[in-house]
Enzyme design. Sequence first.
Site, PDB file in Angstrom:
ATOM      1  N   GLY A   9     -13.761 -11.136  -3.884  1.00  0.00           N
ATOM      2  CA  GLY A   9     -14.159 -10.092  -2.357  1.00  0.00           C
ATOM      3  C   GLY A   9     -13.666  -8.989  -3.080  1.00  0.00           C
ATOM      4  CG  LEU A  10     -14.558  -7.468  -6.453  1.00  0.00           C
ATOM      5  CD1 LEU A  10     -15.507  -7.535  -7.750  1.00  0.00           C
ATOM      6  CD2 LEU A  10     -13.268  -7.412  -6.734  1.00  0.00           C
ATOM      7  CB  SER A  34     -23.046  -8.289  -3.443  1.00  0.00           C
ATOM      8  OG  SER A  34     -23.630  -7.137  -3.991  1.00  0.00           O
ATOM      9  CE  LYS A  78     -15.963  -9.196   9.876  1.00  0.00           C
ATOM     10  NZ  LYS A  78     -17.235  -8.825  10.453  1.00  0.00           N
ATOM     11  CB  SER A 131       0.715  -3.789   5.604  1.00  0.00           C
ATOM     12  OG  SER A 131       0.415  -2.674   6.332  1.00  0.00           O
ATOM     13  CE  LYS A 185      -1.518  -6.286   7.135  1.00  0.00           C
ATOM     14  NZ  LYS A 185      -2.063  -6.104   8.257  1.00  0.00           N
ATOM     15  CG  HIS A 188       2.787  -4.526   9.892  1.00  0.00           C
ATOM     16  ND1 HIS A 188       1.540  -3.963   9.901  1.00  0.00           N
ATOM     17  CD2 HIS A 188       3.388  -3.474   8.994  1.00  0.00           C
ATOM     18  CE1 HIS A 188       1.315  -2.625   9.122  1.00  0.00           C
ATOM     19  NE2 HIS A 188       2.794  -2.671   8.814  1.00  0.00           N
ATOM     20  CG  ASN A 189      -1.847  -5.141  11.669  1.00  0.00           C
ATOM     21  OD1 ASN A 189      -1.091  -4.817  10.475  1.00  0.00           O
ATOM     22  ND2 ASN A 189      -3.251  -5.293  11.421  1.00  0.00           N
ATOM     23  CD  GLU A 192      -1.600   0.096  11.714  1.00  0.00           C
ATOM     24  OE1 GLU A 192      -2.535   0.247  11.754  1.00  0.00           O
ATOM     25  OE2 GLU A 192      -0.926  -0.571  10.764  1.00  0.00           O
ATOM     26  NE  ARG A 447       4.876 -18.587  41.441  1.00  0.00           N
ATOM     27  CZ  ARG A 447       5.367 -19.740  40.875  1.00  0.00           C
ATOM     28  NH1 ARG A 447       7.049 -19.750  41.128  1.00  0.00           N
ATOM     29  NH2 ARG A 447       4.964 -20.534  40.274  1.00  0.00           N
TER      30      ARG A 447
END
Length: 469
Positions: A9-10, A34, A78, A131, A185, A188-189, A192, A447
């Site tokens: 994955g580049l 690709s 992805k 990250s 992670k 973390h996001n 963020e 309730r």
Amino acid sequence: MKRQVGLIGLAVMGKNLALNIAEHGFKISVYNRSSLKTKELLKEITDEAFKSNLEGFYTLEEFVESLEKPRRIILMVKAGDAVDDSIQQLLPFMSKGDLIMDGGNSFYQETIRRSKELEELGIHYLGSGISGGEEGARKGPAIMPGGKKEAYELMEPILTSISAKVEGEPCSTYIGGNGAGHFVKMVHNGIEYADMQLIGEAYQIMKKVLGLTPEELHEVFTEWNKGELNSYLIDITADIFKKKDTATDQYLVDMILDVAGQKGTGKWTGQISLDLGVPTPTITTAVFERYISAMKQERVNASKSLLGPTNTVTKSKDFVEAIRRALYASKICAYAQGFGLMRTASEQFDWKLRYGDIAKIFRGGCIIRAQFLNEISRAYDKNADLVNLLLEDYFKNSINEYQDDWREVIKTAISNGISVPGFSSSIAYYDSYRSSELPMNLLQAQRDYFGAHTYERVDREGTYHSQWN
């Protein structure tokens, strides 16, 4: 010669991570679905010594065959189906004892599933949050690997070497069992998202109430970055305010449409907090604000008919310090919520997360890196069983000192019709958490009245139901 590690994955992150690995002296094979991206990467490398560390391959079989055993393969594709597809394509060429590491933003429950499936085949699996974006991947990211300890040990020399360093310490360490790395992670996001929303609200107040220009805002954020708010996000915000648009010669920030995007990890944080029963109002509010920002035309139409306040409040530029304090107090609450969510998940999944070490990882390479994280790390080093950051002396004392200004800033924003949901949800979280009594006794009565859901009493043990009418 067999290569030490492979990467698939580049795109932006994968390409820069591959260059980082090669630059640190590791022999790496790369592959991309690709072939064009592989060729483009190889053309970019002109230094011969560096070039010898990185070799491109155009079939998966040749790529896997180029690696020494046990093979170590990093997936930078992805999140979602692409990860499963890549794994299935790799399996025919792999052997027991080999390792696959997913370095993308995968959902932690998917990571747990994949880990179990591969473990049955004798393949190690490591779910690692990475990250720092493009710059972090190239120059040193924060890395959060989770999985079996023996899987981590296979990758540890590479991850430690390529990670960011703060005061000589690597921003990478073993997080915990299956799913832990991607969970941390994700949180973390989420933090963020909250951090960015809070900064945006501080900006809006200074712009709308104080009338500060982008040039003046650049000076404010530059000054803020010298103190306790020192962080990557404050630093880049200062830079943003001085950038001019070449097409109009206006400040670029004023030419950008107020519609925010999001990729899902903040939403996941809110969803999981509901699943685990952990309050994260500042984080979740930040996600909702991105949604409402996308309703641009509706907002424009509404602005023409929905009235705001008739009596506004004016403030002098001295009010900037009060805004800074409100931002800092709100930030404490956002981090308290994020670490509280990690604490509950750690107990549920038996991850045994080390929160002080996680705070240290966040200090470098990642988007939320900040001086503030040193205090969080110290808090957990002092008390590993700390149930909420608000109870630690440093943060408690900060809010005790700043809360009058915090409340005044929120009142001023509301009086001027300025939306500050991040500030407001943070102080509501703080006030609810410090309340020995909440109005849930009435809610429970309601309730029980309409649904016979029962209630507990303050004066005796047991569960009760009443005939209210």
